[in-house]
Enzyme design. Structure first.
Site, PDB file in Angstrom:
ATOM      1  N   TYR A  56       0.829  -1.217   0.000  1.00 51.67           N
ATOM      2  CA  TYR A  56       0.000   0.000   0.000  1.00 51.67           C
ATOM      3  C   TYR A  56       0.858   1.259   0.000  1.00 51.67           C
ATOM      4  CZ  TYR A  56      -3.887  -3.127   0.321  1.00 51.67           C
ATOM      5  OH  TYR A  56      -4.789  -4.122   0.013  1.00 51.67           O
ATOM      6  N   ASN A  92     -14.137   2.306  -3.859  1.00 50.49           N
ATOM      7  CA  ASN A  92     -12.765   2.698  -4.190  1.00 50.49           C
ATOM      8  C   ASN A  92     -12.053   3.311  -2.994  1.00 50.49           C
ATOM      9  OD1 ASN A  92     -13.474   1.871  -6.710  1.00 50.49           O
ATOM     10  ND2 ASN A  92     -13.831   3.931  -7.519  1.00 50.49           N
ATOM     11  N   ASP A  94      -9.367   5.116  -3.449  1.00 52.49           N
ATOM     12  CA  ASP A  94      -8.857   6.424  -3.869  1.00 52.49           C
ATOM     13  C   ASP A  94      -9.844   7.483  -3.381  1.00 52.49           C
ATOM     14  OD1 ASP A  94     -10.925   7.196  -5.877  1.00 52.49           O
ATOM     15  OD2 ASP A  94     -10.103   5.590  -7.115  1.00 52.49           O
ATOM     16  N   HIS A 109     -15.127   0.475   1.570  1.00 53.51           N
ATOM     17  CA  HIS A 109     -13.901  -0.331   1.581  1.00 53.51           C
ATOM     18  C   HIS A 109     -12.715   0.447   2.146  1.00 53.51           C
ATOM     19  CE1 HIS A 109     -15.400  -3.394  -1.693  1.00 53.51           C
ATOM     20  NE2 HIS A 109     -16.034  -3.482  -0.539  1.00 53.51           N
ATOM     21  N   CYS A 117      -5.710   2.544  13.979  1.00 51.74           N
ATOM     22  CA  CYS A 117      -4.906   1.922  15.035  1.00 51.74           C
ATOM     23  C   CYS A 117      -5.707   0.753  15.606  1.00 51.74           C
ATOM     24  CB  CYS A 117      -4.573   2.936  16.131  1.00 51.74           C
ATOM     25  SG  CYS A 117      -3.773   2.142  17.538  1.00 51.74           S
ATOM     26  N   CYS A 136       1.021   5.034  16.965  1.00 52.97           N
ATOM     27  CA  CYS A 136      -0.249   5.749  16.819  1.00 52.97           C
ATOM     28  C   CYS A 136      -0.117   7.119  17.483  1.00 52.97           C
ATOM     29  CB  CYS A 136      -1.364   4.944  17.487  1.00 52.97           C
ATOM     30  SG  CYS A 136      -2.906   5.866  17.627  1.00 52.97           S
ATOM     31  N   THR A 177     -18.314  -1.322 -11.757  1.00 53.18           N
ATOM     32  CA  THR A 177     -17.978  -2.395 -10.817  1.00 53.18           C
ATOM     33  C   THR A 177     -18.342  -3.747 -11.426  1.00 53.18           C
ATOM     34  OG1 THR A 177     -18.358  -3.307  -8.604  1.00 53.18           O
ATOM     35  CG2 THR A 177     -20.127  -1.959  -9.505  1.00 53.18           C
ATOM     36  N   LEU A 203     -18.298  -0.996 -19.111  1.00 54.12           N
ATOM     37  CA  LEU A 203     -17.778  -1.138 -20.474  1.00 54.12           C
ATOM     38  C   LEU A 203     -18.398  -2.334 -21.169  1.00 54.12           C
ATOM     39  CD1 LEU A 203     -13.891  -0.668 -20.214  1.00 54.12           C
ATOM     40  CD2 LEU A 203     -15.572   0.913 -21.187  1.00 54.12           C
ATOM     41  N   ALA A 220     -17.263   5.263 -18.513  1.00 56.58           N
ATOM     42  CA  ALA A 220     -18.009   6.103 -17.565  1.00 56.58           C
ATOM     43  C   ALA A 220     -17.750   7.594 -17.802  1.00 56.58           C
ATOM     44  CB  ALA A 220     -17.630   5.717 -16.137  1.00 56.58           C
TER      45      ALA A 220
HETATM   46  P1  OAD Z   1     -13.189  -4.705 -10.678  1.00 62.22           P
HETATM   47  O1  OAD Z   1     -11.800  -4.564 -11.169  1.00 62.22           O
HETATM   48  O2  OAD Z   1     -13.637  -6.035 -10.204  1.00 62.22           O
HETATM   49  O3  OAD Z   1     -14.221  -4.272 -11.828  1.00 62.22           O
HETATM   50  C1  OAD Z   1     -14.093  -3.069 -12.522  1.00 62.22           C
HETATM   51  C2  OAD Z   1     -15.233  -2.972 -13.509  1.00 62.22           C
HETATM   52  O4  OAD Z   1     -15.147  -1.717 -14.150  1.00 62.22           O
HETATM   53  C3  OAD Z   1     -15.206  -4.042 -14.606  1.00 62.22           C
HETATM   54  O5  OAD Z   1     -16.500  -4.631 -14.686  1.00 62.22           O
HETATM   55  C4  OAD Z   1     -14.879  -3.246 -15.881  1.00 62.22           C
HETATM   56  O6  OAD Z   1     -15.531  -3.769 -17.031  1.00 62.22           O
HETATM   57  C5  OAD Z   1     -15.418  -1.874 -15.534  1.00 62.22           C
HETATM   58  N1  OAD Z   1     -14.735  -0.757 -16.218  1.00 62.22           N
HETATM   59  C6  OAD Z   1     -13.420  -0.630 -16.518  1.00 62.22           C
HETATM   60  N2  OAD Z   1     -13.160   0.541 -17.091  1.00 62.22           N
HETATM   61  C7  OAD Z   1     -14.347   1.214 -17.156  1.00 62.22           C
HETATM   62  C8  OAD Z   1     -14.751   2.500 -17.654  1.00 62.22           C
HETATM   63  N3  OAD Z   1     -13.889   3.345 -18.185  1.00 62.22           N
HETATM   64  N4  OAD Z   1     -16.061   2.837 -17.553  1.00 62.22           N
HETATM   65  C9  OAD Z   1     -16.970   1.982 -17.006  1.00 62.22           C
HETATM   66  N5  OAD Z   1     -16.640   0.760 -16.523  1.00 62.22           N
HETATM   67  C10 OAD Z   1     -15.355   0.379 -16.600  1.00 62.22           C
HETATM   68  O7  OAD Z   1     -13.409  -3.576  -9.542  1.00 62.22           O
HETATM   69  P2  OAD Z   1     -14.552  -3.466  -8.431  1.00 62.22           P
HETATM   70  O8  OAD Z   1     -15.826  -4.016  -8.918  1.00 62.22           O
HETATM   71  O9  OAD Z   1     -14.527  -2.069  -7.935  1.00 62.22           O
HETATM   72  O10 OAD Z   1     -11.940  -4.304  -2.637  1.00 62.22           O
HETATM   73  O11 OAD Z   1     -13.964  -4.423  -7.323  1.00 62.22           O
HETATM   74  C11 OAD Z   1     -14.654  -4.552  -6.100  1.00 62.22           C
HETATM   75  C12 OAD Z   1     -13.672  -4.732  -4.975  1.00 62.22           C
HETATM   76  O12 OAD Z   1     -12.801  -5.833  -5.256  1.00 62.22           O
HETATM   77  C13 OAD Z   1     -12.718  -3.583  -4.779  1.00 62.22           C
HETATM   78  O13 OAD Z   1     -13.262  -2.514  -4.043  1.00 62.22           O
HETATM   79  C14 OAD Z   1     -11.585  -4.207  -4.027  1.00 62.22           C
HETATM   80  C15 OAD Z   1     -11.512  -5.562  -4.677  1.00 62.22           C
HETATM   81  O14 OAD Z   1     -11.239  -6.595  -3.819  1.00 62.22           O
HETATM   82  C16 OAD Z   1     -11.030  -3.958  -1.704  1.00 62.22           C
HETATM   83  O15 OAD Z   1      -9.874  -3.672  -1.946  1.00 62.22           O
HETATM   84  C17 OAD Z   1     -11.537  -3.990  -0.304  1.00 62.22           C
END
Ligand code: OAD
Length: 240
Positions: A56, A92, A94, A109, A117, A136, A177, A203, A220
């Site tokens: 990280y 996210n 970020d 998340h 801490c 801490c 997502t 996408l 997006a």
């Molecule tokens: P993923 O990487 O699983 O999915 C990202 C999604 O965004 C995919 O379905 C892509 O098709 C889509 N995508 C990519 N670029 C795009 C764009 N420009 N416009 C629209 N869609 C687009 O990410 P998450 O679903 O966020 O958790 O993953 C969920 C969680 O899994 C995360 O928060 C993380 C991970 O484990 C933690 O770290 C706690």
């Protein structure tokens, strides 16, 4: 386009892709060269905290230099200008929604710019490196700091608020997502059961899309500004 009272927006890594941040499961995804079990589970952190901290710490500069894209900006505009309530929930870590001007973002998340801490429970800003020796600033105990990121095996943050928001919503938007990680992947089901209209923006078609009424395909950064303009236009027309 209807006018809504209570909009809930769920965002995932795809909304930040056009800001240059890797998604988790894409071809060059964050999880592509690092097994999740090594860097994102509570067991991994217990086994080898130094390794997880390094991961990280290395990620932080890249995330901090990213800038919000038109999708983040459009959602901030929606929050500011829409006559109904707009609740933003993000998976996210970020902080691009905040950088775009969004307020009250629900980070289920966690956030990469924070640490927690494990001794006193205090959450604090941590934009620099943290390691297994970091003390801490609140309770002074060293070696108990963890990135404020929810690992697999931990509870999501702010879920009471999320549940409240979902139970009131009449429009639910899921943006960028994959819909693979629960419980966030199940929010659409709750929204649907309370009668909300549901949209998925991605996408490509996702595998867990049964509860979505509408699927809008495309980046997006293009689809969200267009959709937000339609929502705002409908609200303006209703007023006049
Ligand atoms: P993923 O990487 O699983 O999915 C990202 C999604 O965004 C995919 O379905 C892509 O098709 C889509 N995508 C990519 N670029 C795009 C764009 N420009 N416009 C629209 N869609 C687009 O990410 P998450 O679903 O966020 O958790 O993953 C969920 C969680 O899994 C995360 O928060 C993380 C991970 O484990 C933690 O770290 C706690």
């Amino acid at each position: 386009m209807s006018v809504y009272r209570h909009i809930v927006v769920l965002t995932g890594a795809g909304i930040s892709a056009e800001s240059g941040l890797a998604t988790f499961r894409g071809a060059d995804g964050l999880w592509n060269n690092r097994p999740v079990e090594e860097v994102a589970t509570i067991e991994a952190f217990e086994r080898n905290p130094a390794y997880v901290h390094d991961f990280y710490n290395e990620l932080k500069p890249e995330v901090f230099k990213a800038r919000p894209n038109p999708a983040h900006l459009a959602l901030a505009k929606l929050q500011k200008e829409y006559p109904g309530h707009v609740c933003l929930i993000t998976q996210n870590v970020d902080t691009l929604h905040e950088k775009a001007g969004s307020i009250d973002v629900c980070h289920i998340h966690g956030r990469i710019d924070q640490a927690v801490c494990l001794n006193c429970g205090q959450i604090m800003e941590a934009t620099g490196d943290i390691d297994t020796q970091t003390a801490c600033p609140h309770c002074q105990v060293a070696g108990m700091m963890k990135p404020n990121i929810v690992f697999f095996g931990e509870n999501l943050l702010d879920m009471d608020n999320v549940e409240r928001q979902l139970h009131q919503c009449d429009l639910f938007l899921s943006i960028g997502t994959s819909g693979i990680v629960f419980p966030a992947a199940g929010f659409v089901q709750t929204a649907k059961y309370v009668g909300a209209e549901t949209y998925e923006f991605n996408l490509e078609p996702t595998s867990n899309n049964f509860y979505f009424d509408h699927h809008i395909m495309g980046p997006a950064g293009t689809t969200i500004p267009q959709f937000v303009d339609k929502l705002l236009q409908a609200a303006t027309e209703r007023k006049s």
